[in-house]
Design a protein around this motif. Structure first.
Motif, PDB file in Angstrom:
ATOM      1  N   LEU A 124       1.205  -1.027   0.326  1.00 44.34           N
ATOM      2  CA  LEU A 124       0.122   0.345   0.045  1.00 44.34           C
ATOM      3  C   LEU A 124       1.195   1.443  -0.068  1.00 44.34           C
ATOM      4  CD1 LEU A 124      -2.740   1.715  -0.046  1.00 44.34           C
ATOM      5  CD2 LEU A 124      -2.726   1.418   2.685  1.00 44.34           C
ATOM      6  N   ALA A 125       1.898   1.661   0.935  1.00 41.61           N
ATOM      7  CA  ALA A 125       3.099   2.394   0.737  1.00 41.61           C
ATOM      8  C   ALA A 125       3.607   2.361  -0.563  1.00 41.61           C
ATOM      9  CB  ALA A 125       3.900   2.197   2.228  1.00 41.61           C
ATOM     10  N   ASP A 126       3.753   1.635  -1.276  1.00 45.03           N
ATOM     11  CA  ASP A 126       3.884   1.770  -2.514  1.00 45.03           C
ATOM     12  C   ASP A 126       3.320   2.190  -3.263  1.00 45.03           C
ATOM     13  OD1 ASP A 126       7.305   0.659  -1.996  1.00 45.03           O
ATOM     14  OD2 ASP A 126       6.651  -1.655  -2.623  1.00 45.03           O
ATOM     15  N   ASN A 127       1.881   1.884  -3.600  1.00 51.13           N
ATOM     16  CA  ASN A 127       0.760   2.603  -4.475  1.00 51.13           C
ATOM     17  C   ASN A 127       0.827   4.035  -4.332  1.00 51.13           C
ATOM     18  OD1 ASN A 127      -2.228   3.015  -4.348  1.00 51.13           O
ATOM     19  ND2 ASN A 127      -1.509   1.324  -5.978  1.00 51.13           N
ATOM     20  N   ARG A 128       1.616   4.700  -3.401  1.00 46.57           N
ATOM     21  CA  ARG A 128       1.372   5.944  -3.087  1.00 46.57           C
ATOM     22  C   ARG A 128       1.734   6.877  -4.538  1.00 46.57           C
ATOM     23  NH1 ARG A 128       2.870   7.486   2.628  1.00 46.57           N
ATOM     24  NH2 ARG A 128       2.452  10.052   1.305  1.00 46.57           N
ATOM     25  N   LEU A 129       2.961   6.234  -4.816  1.00 52.81           N
ATOM     26  CA  LEU A 129       3.970   6.558  -5.721  1.00 52.81           C
ATOM     27  C   LEU A 129       2.910   6.798  -7.691  1.00 52.81           C
ATOM     28  CD1 LEU A 129       7.372   6.052  -4.693  1.00 52.81           C
ATOM     29  CD2 LEU A 129       6.690   8.371  -4.664  1.00 52.81           C
ATOM     30  N   ARG A 130       2.078   6.240  -7.142  1.00 56.41           N
ATOM     31  CA  ARG A 130       1.159   5.336  -8.934  1.00 56.41           C
ATOM     32  C   ARG A 130       0.008   7.344  -9.121  1.00 56.41           C
ATOM     33  NH1 ARG A 130      -0.334  -0.843  -9.455  1.00 56.41           N
ATOM     34  NH2 ARG A 130       1.643  -1.707  -9.577  1.00 56.41           N
ATOM     35  N   PRO A 131      -0.030   7.655 -10.603  1.00 58.01           N
ATOM     36  CA  PRO A 131      -1.024   7.990 -10.839  1.00 58.01           C
ATOM     37  C   PRO A 131      -2.028   7.815 -10.948  1.00 58.01           C
ATOM     38  CG  PRO A 131       0.012   7.416 -12.808  1.00 58.01           C
ATOM     39  CD  PRO A 131       1.037   6.771 -11.096  1.00 58.01           C
ATOM     40  N   ARG A 132      -3.055   8.918 -10.936  1.00 60.09           N
ATOM     41  CA  ARG A 132      -4.693   8.628 -10.655  1.00 60.09           C
ATOM     42  C   ARG A 132      -4.895   9.478 -11.815  1.00 60.09           C
ATOM     43  NH1 ARG A 132      -2.747   4.848  -6.138  1.00 60.09           N
ATOM     44  NH2 ARG A 132      -2.357   6.556  -4.575  1.00 60.09           N
ATOM     45  N   PHE A 133      -5.842   8.725 -12.346  1.00 61.56           N
ATOM     46  CA  PHE A 133      -6.913   9.104 -13.101  1.00 61.56           C
ATOM     47  C   PHE A 133      -8.229   9.376 -12.996  1.00 61.56           C
ATOM     48  CE2 PHE A 133      -3.211   7.783 -15.273  1.00 61.56           C
ATOM     49  CZ  PHE A 133      -2.890   9.491 -15.899  1.00 61.56           C
TER      50      PHE A 133
END
Length: 420
Positions: A263-272
């Motif tokens: 979940l922490a790694d997911n914070r670096l992903r973009p959101r659309f």
């Protein structure tokens, strides 16, 4: 000796005809079922279901919000030109806006799925912690159950001793009437009867207290006539696997930290996401129009929180350190458990060695007591000499029963330690 002991343990599991019986296994299960902490498992499951339902709802349905604003500003935008015969509108310094905003995530970088995984892992760890607490009930059940068995053995031996003393008193009273024995011998035995009755009363009170405690713990109908039964083991101790709930707890904690790391790694992903805004205000989208009008905006939005990179390494390191802490806790637990099992096995070996001598001691004490009884009947010895031998025999029998029950308790405790 091994055959003798196996037979004794089997007899513990042999109920008396017509008596209600309750087994040690039933007490384990009833204590767990009736312990208030068990209700927390259902609460945790409901909490997990609600949290996951909330996450899914937020993912499947657009986020809608109503926003309003009324403001006054010291200056407004003006066109720095003048045209003949043309009135250029001037914006009001008081402005108003009321909007309905909707956002629907198109791609969240699997955020919802990862949040769901964290929720499930967190609930699993909490449930396993409850299992660890419930497993400790077995020690309480063992204490009440096995001490109650030992008290029953003491009562039986004391009642046997009382029967012998009363029979001996009747014989001596007949000898006193015929002048072949002194009254002091009868009085001496009568004093022993009173002392045995006093001990029996204490044992009855202890027995009632232990059974009441076991009844409160299990909520089973345990009365004075209830026969407590220890089932014979289905498998030898050495063949049982280690099945402590603490081991599952450590694994569930690792799984939780793994889920939190993803979940922490997911914070670096973009959101659309798709967005739409409809509203009414002054000015609307045309800032040169100073009248109240409706408006609408819609489109695709990108959100990429690059500042998460500042702290992501620290978060990862913290979660990995937490995993290492769990490894240390498990290693410590296994080390202490190995020591406890070794001590318990030593206790089992010690009691088995003692039991090998108990049978011979009881046999010798019984023969001495029987010889003393003949001597008392013939007036060769006094009553105090006979009661000494009688008490010695009773103590030898009590020691034998005590060691048998202690060995049974040691084996049960060994099984409890390994989680079986």
């Amino acid at each position: 000796m091994k055959t003798y002991l196996t037979g004794f343990i089997w007899l513990l599991g042999l109920p008396l005809a017509g008596q209600p019986t309750i087994t040690l296994r039933q007490c384990y299960e009833a204590a767990r079922t009736n312990y208030p902490l068990l209700r927390q498992t259902a609460i945790l499951e409901q909490t997990k279901a609600l949290a996951i339902a909330t996450l899914n709802t937020n993912r499947q349905w657009p986020q809608v919000a109503v926003n309003g604003q009324a403001s006054w500003q010291s200056d407004v935008t003006r066109l720095p030109i003048e045209l003949p015969n043309v009135a250029i509108p001037v914006l009001s310094k008081d402005q108003y806006k009321l909007t309905l905003d909707a956002t629907y995530p198109v791609y969240d970088g699997n955020l919802t799925r990862l949040q769901t995984d964290v929720q499930r892992a967190s609930t699993a760890a909490a449930q396993q912690q409850i299992d660890v607490e419930l497993n400790r009930l077995n020690d309480q059940v063992n204490a009440y159950f096995l001490n109650a068995l030992l008290t029953d053995e003491n009562r039986q031996l004391t009642q046997t001793l009382l029967t012998d003393l009363r029979n001996r008193i009747e014989k001596l009273r007949a000898s006193v009437r015929f002048g072949t024995a002194a009254q002091m011998n009868v009085d001496g035995l009568q004093a022993e009867v009173l002392r045995a009755e006093q001990r029996l009363a204490d044992l009855n009170a202890t027995r009632r207290g232990l059974r009441d405690g076991l009844q409160i713990l299990t909520n089973l109908p345990i009365t004075d006539s209830t026969q407590l039964v220890v089932e014979p083991p289905a498998h030898p101790v050495g063949s049982l696997p280690l099945n402590r709930p603490e081991l599952a707890l450590y694994q569930s904690q690792r799984s939780l930290y793994d889920a939190q790391l993803r979940l922490a790694d997911n914070r670096l992903r973009p959101r659309f996401s798709l967005f739409a805004q409809g509203g009414f205000g002054r000015p609307a989208l045309n800032f040169l129009d100073n009248t109240f009008k409706g408006f609408f905006i819609g489109g695709l939005r990108l959100n990429w929180n690059l500042s998460a990179a500042y702290t992501i390494q620290n978060e990862r390191q913290t979660l990995r350190l937490n995993q290492q802490t769990v490894d240390v806790q498990q290693a410590t637990f296994e080390k202490n458990l190995a020591l406890q099992l070794r001590q318990q096995q030593t206790e089992i070996d010690r009691l088995q060695s003692q039991l090998e001598q108990d049978a011979a001691i009881v046999d010798l004490r019984t023969r001495v007591r029987q010889a003393a009884a003949v001597q008392l009947d013939n007036g060769v010895i006094a009553a105090r000499d006979y009661t000494t031998e009688l008490n010695n025999e009773n103590q030898a029998l009590l020691n034998q029963k005590l060691h048998e029950l202690q060995l049974l308790q040691a084996r049960i405790q060994y099984r409890t330690l390994i989680g079986n």
